[in-house]
Motif scaffolding. Structure first.
Motif, short mmCIF file in Angstrom:
data_model
loop_
_atom_site.label_atom_id
_atom_site.label_comp_id
_atom_site.label_asym_id
_atom_site.label_seq_id
_atom_site.Cartn_x
_atom_site.Cartn_y
_atom_site.Cartn_z
N HIS A 250 0.81 -1.21 0.00
CA HIS A 250 0.00 0.00 0.00
C HIS A 250 0.85 1.27 0.00
N ALA A 251 2.14 1.15 0.40
CA ALA A 251 3.02 2.31 0.50
C ALA A 251 4.12 2.29 -0.55
N ALA A 252 3.94 1.47 -1.60
CA ALA A 252 4.99 1.33 -2.61
C ALA A 252 5.34 2.64 -3.28
N GLY A 253 4.33 3.50 -3.50
CA GLY A 253 4.57 4.76 -4.20
C GLY A 253 4.89 5.93 -3.28
N LYS A 254 4.91 5.70 -1.97
CA LYS A 254 5.18 6.78 -1.02
C LYS A 254 6.69 7.01 -0.91
N LYS A 255 7.11 8.28 -0.83
CA LYS A 255 8.53 8.59 -0.69
C LYS A 255 9.05 8.08 0.65
N VAL A 256 10.27 7.58 0.65
CA VAL A 256 10.83 6.95 1.83
C VAL A 256 11.00 7.94 2.97
N ARG A 257 11.17 9.22 2.68
CA ARG A 257 11.31 10.20 3.77
C ARG A 257 10.04 10.26 4.62
N ALA A 258 8.93 9.78 4.09
CA ALA A 258 7.68 9.75 4.85
C ALA A 258 7.46 8.42 5.56
N TYR A 259 8.41 7.49 5.41
CA TYR A 259 8.30 6.19 6.06
C TYR A 259 8.67 6.30 7.53
N SER A 260 8.00 5.53 8.35
CA SER A 260 8.40 5.40 9.75
C SER A 260 9.62 4.49 9.83
N LEU A 261 10.22 4.42 11.04
CA LEU A 261 11.37 3.52 11.22
C LEU A 261 11.00 2.08 10.91
N GLY A 262 9.82 1.66 11.37
CA GLY A 262 9.38 0.30 11.11
C GLY A 262 9.17 0.03 9.63
#
Length: 324
Positions: free
Chosen positions: A141-153
């Motif tokens: 579901h988060a494949a297209g989201k930029k990694v800077r918006a990813y949580s640590l997990g």
């Protein structure tokens, strides 16, 4: 030809995915890894256990050719390291010291770039494999989201996906549940089990006892750069001293009987329960008979093996985190 380790007379040789003899890694005059002999069977989920700073990550870096050893021998997937590094690494997936990605690219774009840098990876199946890896770690579901918006997990999950972009004989994971919530931790645990069921050897470094006990088939215990114990998880636990638990309203009398039998009364896990440590060569029936003969009202009796935590403390004299 795959190398095997000699087993006890009359038993089959053990096929090892990782094998070291006298492995040493020093930083100046300090030995971070001090003469360890690893033996990781193929197809096992091997928990490399120890407190932070015990030498786990340094060992992994040496095994993968990211750092050079000062002494000893290393074989990974039956081949000498680092001499055959180029032929071994394509068969190994790894997550070491946390994943590093381009923050301005999406999770999928990061994996596509990493896969394109692997000359052994097929470009024809690249997009399919990236999507499958993201789905396996719950990031579809988060494949297209930029990694800077990813949580640590989420970044940790992305690192796991990168390690699994191609089928691997060996997967090396350094603290794979770092930053994950309980649900993510359970999913990683299930993923590791499924990989092992498919024939992949999984080498998991962790300082969390609970995770190792639920995930691993074999364990190696590190302390201050030394490998103080290793083997099947059940054997390592059973090598510790078992203890008895007696539920009775006659606590003082029960404690005297246990002491007379050579058991050392210890900290009880609850009100009305007496613990006797050091069970060795005494049949449980003898203990119950002695308690009853002395007038102790026995309302419950059980024999329990040492936990992995107790075994660790007995080996190293120190404790560490037991929950995530």
């Amino acid at each position: 030809m795959t190398e095997t380790r000699e087993a006890a007379p009359g038993s089959l040789p053990i096929d090892l995915a990782i094998e070291t003899h006298g492995l040493v890694k020093r930083f100046g005059h300090r030995s971070a890894v001090d003469g360890i002999d690893l033996a990781v069977p193929r197809g096992a989920v091997y928990g490399f256990l120890g407190p932070n700073g015990s030498g786990k990550t340094t060992t992994i870096r040496v095994l993968l050719g990211l750092a050079s050893a000062n002494g000893g021998e290393i074989r990974v997937l039956g081949r000498e390291m680092p001499q055959q590094l180029a032929s071994v690494l394509p068969e190994v997936g790894a997550l070491v010291e946390g994943p590093g990605f381009y923050p301005f690219l999406s999770g999928a774009a990061n994996l596509l770039r990493l896969d394109s840098a692997d000359r052994h990876a097929s470009s024809a199946t690249r997009h399919r494999r990236v999507n499958e890896a993201l789905d396996r770690v719950g990031l579809g579901h988060a494949a297209g989201k930029k990694v800077r918006a990813y949580s640590l997990g989420m970044k940790q999950r992305l690192g796991l996906a990168n390690a699994m972009l191609r089928p691997r004989e060996l997967l090396v994971l350094d603290e794979p549940t770092n930053g994950l919530d309980p649900q993510g931790t359970r999913e990683v645990r299930s993923l590791v089990r499924s990989l092992a069921a498919g024939g992949t050897t999984v080498f998991v470094s962790s300082h969390l006892l609970a995770e190792v006990e639920q995930m691993c088939t074999h364990v190696g215990v590190m302390s201050a750069g030394r490998l103080v114990a290793q083997g099947p998880l059940d054997e390592l636990r059973s090598a510790g001293q078992a203890h008895v638990l007696v539920r009775t309203p006659d606590g003082e009398r029960a404690a005297r009987v246990l002491a007379r039998l050579g058991l050392v009364p210890g900290e009880a896990p609850g009100h009305g329960v007496i613990q006797g440590n050091g069970l060795d060569g005494i049949e449980p029936e003898e203990i119950v008979a002695a308690l009853v003969a002395d007038g102790v009202r026995v309302r419950g009796f059980s024999v329990e093996n040492a936990t992995l935590e107790e075994r660790f403390v007995s080996l190293t004299g120190e404790g560490f985190d037991v929950v995530g």
